[in-house]
Motif scaffolding. Structure first.
Motif, PDB file in Angstrom:
ATOM      1  N   TYR A 136       3.233  -3.649  13.125  1.00 55.47           N
ATOM      2  CA  TYR A 136       2.790  -2.587  12.405  1.00 55.47           C
ATOM      3  C   TYR A 136       3.734  -2.090  11.329  1.00 55.47           C
ATOM      4  N   ARG A 162     -12.703  13.184   7.294  1.00 56.29           N
ATOM      5  CA  ARG A 162     -12.167  12.109   8.571  1.00 56.29           C
ATOM      6  C   ARG A 162     -12.971  10.815   8.209  1.00 56.29           C
ATOM      7  N   PRO A 164      -2.105   4.038   3.449  1.00 58.74           N
ATOM      8  CA  PRO A 164      -2.887   5.394   2.661  1.00 58.74           C
ATOM      9  C   PRO A 164      -2.341   5.749   1.521  1.00 58.74           C
ATOM     10  N   TYR A 165      -0.978   5.273   1.223  1.00 62.47           N
ATOM     11  CA  TYR A 165      -0.270   5.991  -0.129  1.00 62.47           C
ATOM     12  C   TYR A 165      -0.439   4.952  -0.999  1.00 62.47           C
ATOM     13  N   TYR A 224       5.434   5.706  11.741  1.00 59.55           N
ATOM     14  CA  TYR A 224       4.164   6.741  11.845  1.00 59.55           C
ATOM     15  C   TYR A 224       3.833   7.166  13.263  1.00 59.55           C
ATOM     16  N   MET A 277      -6.579   2.640  14.035  1.00 64.40           N
ATOM     17  CA  MET A 277      -5.292   2.097  14.938  1.00 64.40           C
ATOM     18  C   MET A 277      -5.688   2.048  16.242  1.00 64.40           C
ATOM     19  N   ASN A 289       5.097   6.188   5.143  1.00 59.68           N
ATOM     20  CA  ASN A 289       5.599   7.556   5.723  1.00 59.68           C
ATOM     21  C   ASN A 289       6.295   7.078   7.552  1.00 59.68           C
ATOM     22  N   ASP A 317      -1.074  -0.826   7.340  1.00 59.11           N
ATOM     23  CA  ASP A 317      -1.376   0.792   6.965  1.00 59.11           C
ATOM     24  C   ASP A 317      -0.937   1.191   5.610  1.00 59.11           C
ATOM     25  N   ALA A 360      -8.390   9.957   3.462  1.00 56.78           N
ATOM     26  CA  ALA A 360      -7.799  11.187   3.699  1.00 56.78           C
ATOM     27  C   ALA A 360      -6.889  11.695   2.344  1.00 56.78           C
ATOM     28  N   LYS A 361      -6.102  10.847   1.736  1.00 56.89           N
ATOM     29  CA  LYS A 361      -5.150  11.148   0.760  1.00 56.89           C
ATOM     30  C   LYS A 361      -5.761  10.910  -0.525  1.00 56.89           C
ATOM     31  N   SER A 372      -7.729   4.717   4.683  1.00 57.29           N
ATOM     32  CA  SER A 372      -7.867   5.878   4.959  1.00 57.29           C
ATOM     33  C   SER A 372      -8.367   6.701   3.511  1.00 57.29           C
ATOM     34  N   GLY A 412     -11.216   8.371  10.493  1.00 57.70           N
ATOM     35  CA  GLY A 412      -9.820   8.250   9.911  1.00 57.70           C
ATOM     36  C   GLY A 412      -9.317   7.031  10.269  1.00 57.70           C
ATOM     37  N   CYS A 413      -8.142   6.723   9.599  1.00 54.00           N
ATOM     38  CA  CYS A 413      -7.454   5.754   9.743  1.00 54.00           C
ATOM     39  C   CYS A 413      -6.839   5.751  11.516  1.00 54.00           C
ATOM     40  N   GLN A 414      -6.609   6.974  11.938  1.00 54.74           N
ATOM     41  CA  GLN A 414      -6.213   7.104  13.085  1.00 54.74           C
ATOM     42  C   GLN A 414      -7.134   6.259  14.255  1.00 54.74           C
ATOM     43  N   VAL A 456       3.983   0.201   6.962  1.00 53.28           N
ATOM     44  CA  VAL A 456       3.170   0.655   5.938  1.00 53.28           C
ATOM     45  C   VAL A 456       3.930   0.169   4.709  1.00 53.28           C
TER      46      VAL A 456
HETATM   47  C1  LIG Z   1       0.991   6.383   7.565  1.00 57.67           C
HETATM   48  C2  LIG Z   1      -0.269   6.879   7.898  1.00 57.67           C
HETATM   49  N1  LIG Z   1      -1.379   6.237   8.401  1.00 57.67           N
HETATM   50  C3  LIG Z   1      -2.469   6.964   8.661  1.00 57.67           C
HETATM   51  C4  LIG Z   1      -2.583   8.290   8.556  1.00 57.67           C
HETATM   52  C5  LIG Z   1      -3.901   9.119   9.182  1.00 57.67           C
HETATM   53  O1  LIG Z   1      -5.037   8.763   8.520  1.00 57.67           O
HETATM   54  P1  LIG Z   1      -6.267   9.368   8.744  1.00 57.67           P
HETATM   55  O2  LIG Z   1      -6.260  10.818   8.319  1.00 57.67           O
HETATM   56  O3  LIG Z   1      -7.142   8.950   7.845  1.00 57.67           O
HETATM   57  O4  LIG Z   1      -6.549   9.198  10.272  1.00 57.67           O
HETATM   58  C6  LIG Z   1      -1.530   8.795   7.898  1.00 57.67           C
HETATM   59  C7  LIG Z   1      -1.463  10.347   7.853  1.00 57.67           C
HETATM   60  O5  LIG Z   1      -0.671  11.192   7.460  1.00 57.67           O
HETATM   61  C8  LIG Z   1      -0.197   8.446   7.534  1.00 57.67           C
HETATM   62  O6  LIG Z   1       0.799   8.725   7.230  1.00 57.67           O
END
Ligand SMILES: Cc1ncc(COP(=O)(O)O)c(C=O)c1O
Length: 449
Positions: free
Chosen positions: A201, A275, A238-239, A154, A132, A208, A236, A267-268, A265, A127-129, A203
């Motif tokens: 950092y 993950r 993801p959207y 975020y 980070m 988000n 970052d 994930a979306k 990511s 995941g992106c998490q 987005v």
């Molecule tokens: C801005 C932002 N970065 C990262 C993530 C998490 O990404 P991942 O699920 O790939 O860890 C989210 C998930 O909600 C997000 O909103």
């Protein structure tokens, strides 16, 4: 045996640890923010939720997981020339620390985002998490290091920074998603305190939690400032696939000086359960002995001691999805993007019908994405959320959760990604009733005093 003859067993009291003696992050409220929302949703299952930032589930398909896995293995055999045994090993054995689908990700970034980077600069993460955390961990040398973050931020970034012992210094977002003058001020203030701002950092697209998107000119100005003031930009994004009709280039696509570390990511855009995310870190790091090393390789070292490698099975599923869609996730997400646009329009329309201008309730109108922010005339906190869920049947997120310091006390975040058209009116009615009751109570209190 009589009672007296019974051998006496002494039961020692269970060992206790002290929270105050564990890592400081564990006592920080930011770490529990995500849990609070989950817990409220579980306790009030009947409430209409505008809280979860999760993707819509209508398009999840178990069969696709198998199909994508097969597609990736087929790609290994036919396009990459691996033997049956080598292909099996690639997917089932421990694997390369920086990942096995880095080349596909680099090609996908070129197709979808105009980002041209060598595959070696891509680290595939859990995941992106995780991405980070790896970056923040690497940037933190000592107590003088800090990371700047556009605030509201975020919560995942705030949490990762806590784990990495890297203080977060907020920067105002302003109407355009970043207040450049405040960024200059914060850099100067941090340096005046003897601190070293390592990175900013943000987005940049339909953020988000704010829903804001940086205009093109501001993106360019930010990159110029990063070069002038010597800091990295942690982008970052993801959207971005859901950021509306008019596409703006990502910061990484505009980055000619390798100032931007890009966090991604799937994930979306593919599957949250896989993950899989990634970091693009094409920066060169001088080793002090005349040589250089790629930042991505150093992040790989941190990763080798955190998650070892991202599950190759999960990577294969994502790799197969990329291959199936000709490396473009924009086209693959057209249908779900339309669903999010419809949801956003439904919520914006519902708000306009319930809250006339001048009534003290206002909101932003993002270009797309999952989130919008409502500004209301009362204090918004966890207690109000609990009341909202239990008595008014509607769940949302207090914006104060997204501020590393103070802020957002009269704001709440609405998420539209999982909105059900059949219940959206009931949820917004509940919200309107809650806010009306609060205003009435405030007027009564004011009349009494
Ligand atoms: C801005 C932002 N970065 C990262 C993530 C998490 O990404 P991942 O699920 O790939 O860890 C989210 C998930 O909600 C997000 O909103």
């Amino acid at each position: 045996m009589s009672r007296l003859e019974c051998p006496v067993t002494l039961v020692a009291p269970p060992h206790q640890l002290l929270l105050a003696e564990l890592h400081a992050s564990l006592a920080d409220p930011a770490m529990t923010s995500m849990n609070l929302l989950n817990e409220i949703s579980i306790r009030y299952p009947e409430a209409v939720s505008f809280a979860a930032g999760r993707p819509a589930e209508q398009f999840f398909e178990l069969d696709a997981v198998h199909r994508h896995l097969d597609r990736y293995v087929d790609h290994l055999r036919t396009e990459r020339g691996l033997s049956e045994e080598a292909a099996r090993r690639q997917v089932l054995q421990y694997g390369r620390t920086k990942g096995i689908i880095h080349e596909l990700i680099a090609a996908h970034l070129a197709v979808d985002e105009g980002i041209e980077v060598p595959a070696e600069s891509v680290v595939v993460t859990v995941g992106c998490q995780e991405g980070m955390f790896l970056v923040l961990r690497a940037l933190r040398r000592g107590p003088e290091d800090v990371v700047l973050a556009v605030s509201p931020t975020y919560v995942g970034l705030t949490g990762a920074a806590l784990l990495a012992d890297l203080p977060v210094r907020p920067v105002a977002d302003g109407p355009d998603g970043l207040d450049l003058a405040d960024l200059r001020r914060q850099i100067a203030a941090a340096r005046a305190e003897g601190l070293r701002p390592r990175a900013l950092y943000l987005v940049p697209d339909v953020a988000n939690p704010s829903g804001a998107s940086l205009p093109l000119e501001l993106r360019r100005e930010l990159l110029a400032l990063a070069a002038e003031e010597d800091f990295l930009v942690l982008e970052d994004n993801p959207y971005c696939v859901f950021a509306g009709e008019e596409r703006l280039p990502s910061l990484k696509a505009l980055d000619t000086g390798r100032r931007v570390v890009h966090l991604g990511s799937f994930a979306k855009t593919a599957l949250p359960g896989a993950r899989v995310g990634y970091v693009v870190a094409d920066q060169l790091v001088a080793d002090g002995a005349g040589g250089t090393v790629l930042l991505a390789d150093l992040l790989g070292m941190v990763k080798s001691m955190t998650t070892v490698n991202t599950s190759p099975i999960a990577q294969a599923v994502i790799g197969g999805a990329l291959l199936e869609h000709g490396l473009s996730l924009r086209a693959a997400n057209a249908e779900v993007a339309a669903l999010y646009r419809r949801n956003l329009a439904l919520v914006l329309d519902g708000l306009a019908r319930r809250f006339p201008p001048g009534g003290g309730v206002s909101w932003n109108e993002p270009r797309g994405g999952f989130f919008l922010v409502l500004t209301v005339p009362c204090t918004v906190d966890d207690a109000l959320l609990e009341l909202s869920a239990s008595r008014y049947g509607v769940i949302w997120t207090p914006m104060s959760h997204f501020y590393p310091g103070e802020g957002g006390e009269r704001q709440l975040r609405l998420s539209v990604s999982q909105v059900d058209p059949a219940t959206v009116d009931r949820g917004l009615d509940g919200l309107a009733a809650l806010l009306a009751d609060r205003s009435r109570a405030a007027r009564t209190r004011a009349a009494r005093s």
